[in-house]
Design an enzyme around this catalytic site. Structure first.
Site, mmCIF file in Angstrom:
data_model
loop_
_atom_site.group_PDB
_atom_site.id
_atom_site.type_symbol
_atom_site.label_atom_id
_atom_site.label_comp_id
_atom_site.label_asym_id
_atom_site.label_seq_id
_atom_site.Cartn_x
_atom_site.Cartn_y
_atom_site.Cartn_z
ATOM 1 N N SER A 84 0.852 -1.191 0.000
ATOM 2 C CA SER A 84 0.000 0.000 0.000
ATOM 3 C C SER A 84 0.882 1.232 0.000
ATOM 4 C CB SER A 84 -0.904 -0.006 1.245
ATOM 5 O OG SER A 84 -1.642 1.191 1.355
ATOM 6 N N CYS A 85 0.563 2.205 -0.863
ATOM 7 C CA CYS A 85 1.430 3.377 -0.997
ATOM 8 C C CYS A 85 0.606 4.654 -0.894
ATOM 9 C CB CYS A 85 2.197 3.286 -2.306
ATOM 10 S SG CYS A 85 1.132 3.132 -3.761
ATOM 11 N N SER A 86 0.831 5.602 -1.782
ATOM 12 C CA SER A 86 0.067 6.846 -1.782
ATOM 13 C C SER A 86 -1.198 6.727 -2.620
ATOM 14 C CB SER A 86 0.919 8.005 -2.321
ATOM 15 O OG SER A 86 1.975 8.322 -1.446
ATOM 16 N N SER A 115 -4.984 2.655 -1.437
ATOM 17 C CA SER A 115 -3.815 3.124 -0.690
ATOM 18 C C SER A 115 -4.157 4.287 0.246
ATOM 19 C CB SER A 115 -2.685 3.459 -1.659
ATOM 20 O OG SER A 115 -2.132 2.269 -2.197
ATOM 21 N N TRP A 116 -3.153 5.144 0.530
ATOM 22 C CA TRP A 116 -3.385 6.173 1.545
ATOM 23 C C TRP A 116 -4.392 7.224 1.084
ATOM 24 C CZ3 TRP A 116 -2.660 5.408 6.350
ATOM 25 C CH2 TRP A 116 -2.794 6.472 7.271
#
Length: 327
Positions: free
Chosen positions: A279-281, A308-309
């Site tokens: 999971s990232c941006s 993600s975020w």
């Protein structure tokens, strides 16, 4: 006769051989169901990293297609790999009615591939340049997600190709529209609803490849800043030569050796047997580590949290700030 042959045959079959008849009609129904149900891809897709020499040697294969996914079209016009078609990676995402930069619906993504000349049975090589290796791995991931079988990312990217004294061109390829049929592969991704009960579970590892300042919540970017509780911060350049001590060897498109990457993962106590969620941006940075973990290292249980975020930060689910907590 007032009854059709088919009707008489069914009655006779059920009368003489009832069990055989039941099996026969179950099989027949299964065939009909699979014929008309939405197509779902098997997990047999492969993504590899290939060298510039490999591309050069296989370039004359009519089933080899090359996608240049650099965002600035003038870079493509100035020079590109022979046979390459430009389709910028930002064409695959947009707003979904609430969140920005989300992947378009599956059918639209499949249409984009068709317009770029791609069919499901092609071997597709994807490349980019600069710091945009994430665009290349993102498009490779979307090819797998949509039903392509043979996918590759150019190791070293456009810079590595030119540095290897390989031919580049300014000519535009004349090509026919592809026949890309959507075969959705939901096994590559995880939704917020599926993610929530896994947070904090034993043998579930959440990898966050964002820069430390975003992971720790030091940068005031989203409405809530920080990371998913228990996540491990392994910034995506860690897997590449982006920070090589030799200026000549710095290249974010060049992967480190798989042995080096295995050592990085082992030092963080990440095992092949773990359930791994990246999971990232915005669901883009995650694709590099997804491809490496699943396809190059063969870890069997790897998925991307696409929201993600960008999505997680809008919920009331728990967050953590600061450096990751020791296991």
């Amino acid at each position: 006769m007032s009854q059709s042959f088919w009707t008489v045959t069914k009655q006779w079959l059920f009368y003489k051989f009832p069990r055989l008849a039941i099996i026969f009609f179950c099989v027949l129904l299964s065939i009909v169901w699979f014929s008309f149900s939405p197509m779902v891809a098997s997990s047999s897709s492969t993504i590899q990293f290939v060298s510039p020499s490999w591309v050069e040697q296989n370039r004359d294969n009519p089933k080899l297609k090359i996608l240049d996914v650099r965002i600035n079209p003038l870079e493509y016009i100035e020079g590109h790999l022979p046979k390459a078609v430009n389709i910028a990676d930002n064409n695959f995402r947009g707003p979904n009615g609430f969140l920005p930069v989300q992947y378009w619906e599956e059918q639209k993504i499949a249409q984009i591939f068709s317009k770029a000349g791609i069919s499901n049975d092609d071997t597709v090589v994807v490349y980019s340049d600069g710091n945009n290796v994430l665009g290349a791995t993102m498009v490779a991931y979307l090819l797998e997600r949509s039903g392509a079988k043979n996918i590759a990312v150019l190791d070293g990217g456009y810079k590595g190709y030119k540095d290897g004294q390989k031919d580049v061109t300014k000519e535009f390829l004349r090509y026919d529209r592809g026949n890309f049929t959507l075969k959705d592969n939901p096994s590559v991704r995880i939704s917020l609803k599926e993610l929530e009960p896994l947070i904090g579970k034993k043998d579930v590892v959440i990898i966050d490849p964002r820069p430390p300042e975003l992971f720790e919540g030091k940068t005031n970017l989203w409405v809530r800043n920080g990371h998913i509780p228990g996540a491990k911060n392994i910034p995506w350049p860690t897997f590449t030569e982006a920070n090589n001590s030799s200026e000549a060897l710095k290249n974010p498109h060049q992967l480190k050796s798989l042995e080096e990457i295995k050592q990085i993962l082992a030092s963080r106590n990440i095992k092949p047997s773990d359930t791994i969620i990246v999971s990232c941006s915005t669901g883009r940075e995650a694709t590099l580590q997804y491809v490496v973990l699943k396809h190059l290292l063969g870890y069997p249980n790897v998925r991307i949290y696409e929201g993600s975020w960008t999505e997680y930060s809008t919920t009331d689910l728990p967050i953590e700030t600061g450096p990751e907590k020791s296991a």
